[in-house]
Every structure is written in structure tokens, then in C-alpha cells.
Design a protein around this motif. Sequence first.
Motif, PDB file in Angstrom:
ATOM      1  N   LEU A   6       0.856  -1.191   0.000  1.00 29.94           N
ATOM      2  CA  LEU A   6       0.000   0.000   0.000  1.00 29.94           C
ATOM      3  C   LEU A   6       0.889   1.236   0.000  1.00 29.94           C
ATOM      4  O   LEU A   6       1.157   1.859   1.023  1.00 29.94           O
ATOM      5  CB  LEU A   6      -0.929  -0.022   1.215  1.00 29.94           C
ATOM      6  CG  LEU A   6      -1.887  -1.225   1.250  1.00 29.94           C
ATOM      7  CD1 LEU A   6      -2.700  -1.227   2.533  1.00 29.94           C
ATOM      8  CD2 LEU A   6      -2.819  -1.202   0.039  1.00 29.94           C
ATOM      9  N   LYS A   7       1.363   1.582  -1.182  1.00 31.93           N
ATOM     10  CA  LYS A   7       2.285   2.702  -1.331  1.00 31.93           C
ATOM     11  C   LYS A   7       2.213   3.274  -2.747  1.00 31.93           C
ATOM     12  O   LYS A   7       1.715   2.618  -3.669  1.00 31.93           O
ATOM     13  CB  LYS A   7       3.730   2.275  -1.045  1.00 31.93           C
ATOM     14  CG  LYS A   7       4.302   1.338  -2.105  1.00 31.93           C
ATOM     15  CD  LYS A   7       5.735   0.924  -1.786  1.00 31.93           C
ATOM     16  CE  LYS A   7       6.722   2.052  -1.974  1.00 31.93           C
ATOM     17  NZ  LYS A   7       6.962   2.378  -3.402  1.00 31.93           N
ATOM     18  N   GLU A   8       2.755   4.459  -2.887  1.00 37.39           N
ATOM     19  CA  GLU A   8       2.828   5.078  -4.193  1.00 37.39           C
ATOM     20  C   GLU A   8       3.982   4.452  -4.976  1.00 37.39           C
ATOM     21  O   GLU A   8       5.024   4.126  -4.388  1.00 37.39           O
ATOM     22  CB  GLU A   8       3.073   6.592  -4.057  1.00 37.39           C
ATOM     23  CG  GLU A   8       1.837   7.375  -3.656  1.00 37.39           C
ATOM     24  CD  GLU A   8       1.246   6.901  -2.338  1.00 37.39           C
ATOM     25  OE1 GLU A   8       0.033   6.608  -2.310  1.00 37.39           O
ATOM     26  OE2 GLU A   8       1.976   6.794  -1.344  1.00 37.39           O
ATOM     27  N   PRO A   9       3.810   4.275  -6.284  1.00 32.10           N
ATOM     28  CA  PRO A   9       4.899   3.705  -7.083  1.00 32.10           C
ATOM     29  C   PRO A   9       6.049   4.684  -7.200  1.00 32.10           C
ATOM     30  O   PRO A   9       5.880   5.901  -7.071  1.00 32.10           O
ATOM     31  CB  PRO A   9       4.240   3.452  -8.441  1.00 32.10           C
ATOM     32  CG  PRO A   9       3.112   4.424  -8.499  1.00 32.10           C
ATOM     33  CD  PRO A   9       2.618   4.571  -7.084  1.00 32.10           C
ATOM     34  N   LYS A  10       7.225   4.163  -7.443  1.00 29.13           N
ATOM     35  CA  LYS A  10       8.392   5.013  -7.672  1.00 29.13           C
ATOM     36  C   LYS A  10       8.206   5.737  -9.000  1.00 29.13           C
ATOM     37  O   LYS A  10       7.497   5.265  -9.887  1.00 29.13           O
ATOM     38  CB  LYS A  10       9.650   4.137  -7.719  1.00 29.13           C
ATOM     39  CG  LYS A  10      10.947   4.913  -7.755  1.00 29.13           C
ATOM     40  CD  LYS A  10      12.129   3.959  -7.729  1.00 29.13           C
ATOM     41  CE  LYS A  10      13.441   4.735  -7.780  1.00 29.13           C
ATOM     42  NZ  LYS A  10      14.607   3.834  -7.798  1.00 29.13           N
ATOM     43  N   ASP A  11       8.828   6.906  -9.128  1.00 29.88           N
ATOM     44  CA  ASP A  11       8.737   7.648 -10.383  1.00 29.88           C
ATOM     45  C   ASP A  11       9.126   6.755 -11.549  1.00 29.88           C
ATOM     46  O   ASP A  11      10.136   6.049 -11.502  1.00 29.88           O
ATOM     47  CB  ASP A  11       9.667   8.870 -10.353  1.00 29.88           C
ATOM     48  CG  ASP A  11       9.217   9.899  -9.337  1.00 29.88           C
ATOM     49  OD1 ASP A  11       8.024   9.896  -8.996  1.00 29.88           O
ATOM     50  OD2 ASP A  11      10.061  10.703  -8.891  1.00 29.88           O
ATOM     51  N   LYS A  12       8.318   6.812 -12.621  1.00 26.06           N
ATOM     52  CA  LYS A  12       8.560   5.957 -13.784  1.00 26.06           C
ATOM     53  C   LYS A  12       9.942   6.190 -14.384  1.00 26.06           C
ATOM     54  O   LYS A  12      10.575   5.278 -14.914  1.00 26.06           O
ATOM     55  CB  LYS A  12       7.478   6.213 -14.836  1.00 26.06           C
ATOM     56  CG  LYS A  12       6.088   5.744 -14.412  1.00 26.06           C
ATOM     57  CD  LYS A  12       5.061   6.006 -15.485  1.00 26.06           C
ATOM     58  CE  LYS A  12       3.674   5.536 -15.052  1.00 26.06           C
ATOM     59  NZ  LYS A  12       2.641   5.823 -16.068  1.00 26.06           N
ATOM     60  N   GLU A  13      10.415   7.438 -14.285  1.00 26.36           N
ATOM     61  CA  GLU A  13      11.707   7.763 -14.860  1.00 26.36           C
ATOM     62  C   GLU A  13      12.847   7.054 -14.127  1.00 26.36           C
ATOM     63  O   GLU A  13      13.941   6.913 -14.654  1.00 26.36           O
ATOM     64  CB  GLU A  13      11.929   9.280 -14.814  1.00 26.36           C
ATOM     65  CG  GLU A  13      10.912  10.056 -15.639  1.00 26.36           C
ATOM     66  CD  GLU A  13      11.106  11.562 -15.506  1.00 26.36           C
ATOM     67  OE1 GLU A  13      12.011  11.973 -14.761  1.00 26.36           O
ATOM     68  OE2 GLU A  13      10.343  12.304 -16.150  1.00 26.36           O
ATOM     69  N   SER A  14      12.583   6.638 -12.897  1.00 26.47           N
ATOM     70  CA  SER A  14      13.633   6.016 -12.081  1.00 26.47           C
ATOM     71  C   SER A  14      13.706   4.505 -12.263  1.00 26.47           C
ATOM     72  O   SER A  14      14.492   3.838 -11.595  1.00 26.47           O
ATOM     73  CB  SER A  14      13.396   6.344 -10.599  1.00 26.47           C
ATOM     74  OG  SER A  14      13.303   7.729 -10.399  1.00 26.47           O
ATOM     75  N   GLY A  15      12.878   3.971 -13.138  1.00 31.01           N
ATOM     76  CA  GLY A  15      12.912   2.535 -13.382  1.00 31.01           C
ATOM     77  C   GLY A  15      11.934   1.771 -12.510  1.00 31.01           C
ATOM     78  O   GLY A  15      11.087   2.369 -11.834  1.00 31.01           O
ATOM     79  N   PRO A  16      12.042   0.438 -12.490  1.00 34.08           N
ATOM     80  CA  PRO A  16      11.111  -0.406 -11.728  1.00 34.08           C
ATOM     81  C   PRO A  16      11.148  -0.091 -10.233  1.00 34.08           C
ATOM     82  O   PRO A  16      12.170   0.321  -9.699  1.00 34.08           O
ATOM     83  CB  PRO A  16      11.619  -1.830 -12.002  1.00 34.08           C
ATOM     84  CG  PRO A  16      12.445  -1.718 -13.245  1.00 34.08           C
ATOM     85  CD  PRO A  16      13.041  -0.351 -13.220  1.00 34.08           C
ATOM     86  N   ASP A  17      10.012  -0.300  -9.567  1.00 29.01           N
ATOM     87  CA  ASP A  17       9.963  -0.049  -8.135  1.00 29.01           C
ATOM     88  C   ASP A  17      10.871  -1.033  -7.398  1.00 29.01           C
ATOM     89  O   ASP A  17      10.782  -2.249  -7.603  1.00 29.01           O
ATOM     90  CB  ASP A  17       8.527  -0.197  -7.621  1.00 29.01           C
ATOM     91  CG  ASP A  17       8.403   0.249  -6.181  1.00 29.01           C
ATOM     92  OD1 ASP A  17       8.092   1.423  -5.948  1.00 29.01           O
ATOM     93  OD2 ASP A  17       8.642  -0.582  -5.280  1.00 29.01           O
ATOM     94  N   PRO A  18      11.759  -0.541  -6.527  1.00 27.48           N
ATOM     95  CA  PRO A  18      12.722  -1.422  -5.860  1.00 27.48           C
ATOM     96  C   PRO A  18      12.077  -2.429  -4.914  1.00 27.48           C
ATOM     97  O   PRO A  18      12.633  -3.511  -4.694  1.00 27.48           O
ATOM     98  CB  PRO A  18      13.626  -0.446  -5.098  1.00 27.48           C
ATOM     99  CG  PRO A  18      12.806   0.797  -4.939  1.00 27.48           C
ATOM    100  CD  PRO A  18      11.966   0.875  -6.172  1.00 27.48           C
ATOM    101  N   TYR A  19      10.914  -2.112  -4.348  1.00 26.10           N
ATOM    102  CA  TYR A  19      10.240  -3.063  -3.453  1.00 26.10           C
ATOM    103  C   TYR A  19       9.713  -4.261  -4.243  1.00 26.10           C
ATOM    104  O   TYR A  19       9.827  -5.410  -3.804  1.00 26.10           O
ATOM    105  CB  TYR A  19       9.109  -2.370  -2.693  1.00 26.10           C
ATOM    106  CG  TYR A  19       9.603  -1.455  -1.615  1.00 26.10           C
ATOM    107  CD1 TYR A  19       9.880  -1.935  -0.328  1.00 26.10           C
ATOM    108  CD2 TYR A  19       9.840  -0.110  -1.862  1.00 26.10           C
ATOM    109  CE1 TYR A  19      10.360  -1.108   0.668  1.00 26.10           C
ATOM    110  CE2 TYR A  19      10.320   0.741  -0.871  1.00 26.10           C
ATOM    111  CZ  TYR A  19      10.577   0.235   0.393  1.00 26.10           C
ATOM    112  OH  TYR A  19      11.064   1.058   1.372  1.00 26.10           O
ATOM    113  N   ILE A  20       9.154  -4.005  -5.410  1.00 27.49           N
ATOM    114  CA  ILE A  20       8.669  -5.098  -6.252  1.00 27.49           C
ATOM    115  C   ILE A  20       9.849  -5.956  -6.712  1.00 27.49           C
ATOM    116  O   ILE A  20       9.771  -7.194  -6.722  1.00 27.49           O
ATOM    117  CB  ILE A  20       7.889  -4.540  -7.462  1.00 27.49           C
ATOM    118  CG1 ILE A  20       6.550  -3.965  -6.997  1.00 27.49           C
ATOM    119  CG2 ILE A  20       7.663  -5.631  -8.503  1.00 27.49           C
ATOM    120  CD1 ILE A  20       5.689  -3.428  -8.107  1.00 27.49           C
TER     121      ILE A  20
END
Length: 244
Positions: A6-20
Motif C-alpha cells: 500500500l504505497k505510491e509507485p516510484k517515479d517511472k523515470e527512475s525505473g522499476p519499483d525497488p520493493y517489487i
Amino acid sequence: MKVLLLKEPKDKESGPDPYIQELGLYGFEATLIPVLSFEFVSLESLFEKLSHPECYEGLIFTSPRALEAIKICLKEKSKNEAWSKSLKQKWNTKPVYVVGKATASLGEKSNSSALLFPCGALKREVLPTVLREKGIPLESLTVYQTTQHAHLQESLSSYFSQQGIPASLVFFSPSSVTFCLQHIQKLSGDFINHIKFAAIGPTTAKAMEAAGIPVSCTAESPTPQDLAAGIQKALHLHNCSVPK
């Protein structure tokens, strides 16, 4: 096994979300659902204060949203020119403190001027109290308000109907507990006891406990690595291949 974040995704420009990415290394199928929306306020007042660095000892931040407020504030051409011309250089001579390091690096002293503290409407009083006890003046200015994401209920309903009950569900802030709990209880029904609830940190864990949510694990530090390791341990996946 499925994990709901339950969180906001990382900025798309920064690549894939590190938690995922990190949870994927443990064999978890993680999904993000944005919980919060932010409305920026008092930006004219913020610039007025930024225009007078001589009035402040330094800056203190406890949220990336406060930094974002300053960036938005300086987007206007005239303000950006004033910042680039002289204000930036003047602020660069002053200390900037961030959450986690602020109270540790501030000694007990009485400054002639205050620290400027851009913050959210839901700020906790721990930091102001600690600094007050140290005799350090603090000038707070609310620069953003936290609200529920417009599509939160729809996103949660869609997830539970399509993905089913997650093995673990992670709260990333006390606000996410406030906005999500009722929906989660309704959608999971009697299966809620099958979910291992995790917290990104102790503040969120306290909010979960206050709401009656059993906390199966709290990340040792708010990083993808520690969260993934905590969830793996909570789910007793000892036969899982753990990356070195």
C-alpha cells in the motif's frame, strides 16, 4: 505468494519499483496500490520565507513531499530566477537536516534564529517536541495536505476480486492504515486472519496496533531489502531461496 504493497509507485523515470524487484528475488508476486494523494498549499508563503535566508538557521525535512513543494514553488520563472541569482547560494551556506539524522546532529543550543520546517498537515509532534526540549527554535509551515487517493477503493476491490487474498499486506504509513483498513476488512472478510500484516517502520506499526491490526513484522529499516527479509521470515518460507 502474493504481497500487496500500500504505497505510491516510484517515479517511472527512475525505473522499476525497488520493493517489487526485491520481493521478486524471494519469489513473491508484489503489487502496488497507491493510497495517498497530496495537495500542495501555502507555496507563496513558502517562497516568502525562502526569500529571507538571513532569518533562519537552516532547513529541516521529514518528508520528500516537502522537497517537492519547494521544487514546485520555484517553477515560476521569476521565482526561479531569484533563487538562481542569490537565494540558492545563501541557503547553501546553511545546514539542511533530514529525518533520522536531524535530532542526532543537533546539539543542545539556543539559536538566535529558527530552523525552517516545511511539513505536511499530518505532521507528528515528536520532532518539534524534541527540538523544543533542546532549546532549538522551529518555524513550521504546512506546505502539503494528505488525502485519500481518488481510486483507492476501486483499486482495492479490483485486486481482491482478481488476485484473491494476499499472503502478506504492507502498510507504508499511518495514513495508509486510516484510509485502507475498513476496505480491507470488508474485502477479506473471514480470511483476514490469513494475512500477515507488515509495517515499513515502528511509527506505522504503532498505528496498526492502535487500529487492532496484528503486526507480523516490522522492517528493521525502511528499505526493500529489510522489508523483503522480514516478510520472508514472517511467512516462514525457510525452503525459499534467499539471495546472498
